[in-house]
Design a protein around this motif. Structure first.
Motif, PDB file in Angstrom:
ATOM      1  N   ARG A  19      -1.490  26.227  82.216  1.00 49.12           N
ATOM      2  CA  ARG A  19      -0.599  27.340  82.481  1.00 49.12           C
ATOM      3  C   ARG A  19       0.457  26.890  83.479  1.00 49.12           C
ATOM      4  O   ARG A  19       0.180  26.100  84.369  1.00 49.12           O
ATOM      5  N   ARG A  20       1.653  27.427  83.329  1.00 43.15           N
ATOM      6  CA  ARG A  20       2.735  27.125  84.261  1.00 43.15           C
ATOM      7  C   ARG A  20       3.481  28.408  84.574  1.00 43.15           C
ATOM      8  O   ARG A  20       3.716  29.230  83.693  1.00 43.15           O
ATOM      9  N   GLU A  21       3.855  28.557  85.821  1.00 45.98           N
ATOM     10  CA  GLU A  21       4.681  29.681  86.243  1.00 45.98           C
ATOM     11  C   GLU A  21       5.952  29.118  86.854  1.00 45.98           C
ATOM     12  O   GLU A  21       5.900  28.313  87.780  1.00 45.98           O
ATOM     13  N   ASN A  22       7.099  29.517  86.320  1.00 49.73           N
ATOM     14  CA  ASN A  22       8.388  29.137  86.879  1.00 49.73           C
ATOM     15  C   ASN A  22       8.987  30.390  87.507  1.00 49.73           C
ATOM     16  O   ASN A  22       9.116  31.412  86.841  1.00 49.73           O
ATOM     17  N   THR A  23       9.366  30.319  88.773  1.00 50.63           N
ATOM     18  CA  THR A  23       9.954  31.449  89.477  1.00 50.63           C
ATOM     19  C   THR A  23      11.348  31.064  89.925  1.00 50.63           C
ATOM     20  O   THR A  23      11.531  30.042  90.590  1.00 50.63           O
ATOM     21  N   PHE A  24      12.334  31.886  89.571  1.00 46.68           N
ATOM     22  CA  PHE A  24      13.730  31.622  89.912  1.00 46.68           C
ATOM     23  C   PHE A  24      14.247  32.733  90.807  1.00 46.68           C
ATOM     24  O   PHE A  24      14.083  33.912  90.507  1.00 46.68           O
ATOM     25  N   ARG A  25      14.864  32.339  91.921  1.00 48.23           N
ATOM     26  CA  ARG A  25      15.425  33.287  92.879  1.00 48.23           C
ATOM     27  C   ARG A  25      16.469  32.546  93.702  1.00 48.23           C
ATOM     28  O   ARG A  25      16.486  31.310  93.733  1.00 48.23           O
ATOM     29  N   TYR A  26      17.323  33.297  94.401  1.00 48.72           N
ATOM     30  CA  TYR A  26      18.280  32.671  95.301  1.00 48.72           C
ATOM     31  C   TYR A  26      17.610  32.356  96.627  1.00 48.72           C
ATOM     32  O   TYR A  26      16.713  33.076  97.063  1.00 48.72           O
ATOM     33  N   ASP A  27      18.061  31.269  97.255  1.00 41.30           N
ATOM     34  CA  ASP A  27      17.532  30.924  98.588  1.00 41.30           C
ATOM     35  C   ASP A  27      18.003  31.999  99.586  1.00 41.30           C
ATOM     36  O   ASP A  27      18.834  32.835  99.247  1.00 41.30           O
ATOM     37  N   PRO A  28      17.467  31.996 100.794  1.00 39.03           N
ATOM     38  CA  PRO A  28      17.790  33.065 101.747  1.00 39.03           C
ATOM     39  C   PRO A  28      19.281  33.270 102.007  1.00 39.03           C
ATOM     40  O   PRO A  28      19.710  34.384 102.240  1.00 39.03           O
ATOM     41  N   ASP A  29      20.114  32.189 101.981  1.00 41.14           N
ATOM     42  CA  ASP A  29      21.545  32.419 102.193  1.00 41.14           C
ATOM     43  C   ASP A  29      22.283  32.749 100.905  1.00 41.14           C
ATOM     44  O   ASP A  29      23.485  32.932 100.914  1.00 41.14           O
TER      45      ASP A  29
END
Length: 159
Positions: A143-153
């Protein structure tokens, strides 16, 4: 194109976890819209590839030689750093193109059957919450989970 910094996500072949999903996806649509776009890798490839190689070596050091050789080959194959990433949305569907792996699935978390770039059958689904796009890929081998989000800045998309 926006910049992307891929952080290697190594998931143990034996580790399986479950993920709870929210029933209310409507409130997460703005979070997804902020992630829609085309991105390119902006990290230090040599440093990141060395870190991935070291993590693979560390995670397989207790294995026997035959199993270790196979595990290292498989982990190197699935943990390469893709040059490009694209996230798009059309109606209720999300399309994620991560290197050679392009998949479209409903934004509501419904599972779809697909094939990986290596020809293996997989179930894939998306979840959007707290300004993150989460892609789950489940195969018989792991199983693999890829999570995409912007860094804090808010400058780099991280995964």
């Amino acid at each position: 194109m926006k910049a992307i910094s891929i952080v290697a996500l190594l998931v143990s072949l034996l580790m399986m976890t479950s993920q709870a999903y929210s029933d209310d996806k409507a409130s997460e649509v703005p979070a997804l819209e902020n992630l829609v776009g085309k991105y390119k890798y902006a990290g230090d490839r040599a440093t990141d590839e060395a870190r991935i190689s070291e993590e693979i070596k560390s995670s397989t050091e207790q294995m026997g030689s035959f199993l270790k050789k196979q595990a290292v080959k498989r982990l190197e194959q699935v943990n390469g750093i893709p040059e490009k990433l694209a996230i798009s949305r059309s109606g209720n569907d999300i399309t994620l193109a991560l290197g050679d792996f392009v998949v479209t699935a409903p934004a509501d978390g419904s599972k779809i059957d697909t094939k990986t770039p290596f020809g293996q059958s997989a179930k894939v689904w998306f979840d959007v919450k707290q300004a993150k796009l989460i892609q789950e890929v489940v195969q018989t081998t792991g199983r693999r989970e890829n999570t995409f989000r912007y860094d804090p800045d808010g400058q780099l998309l991280t995964g």
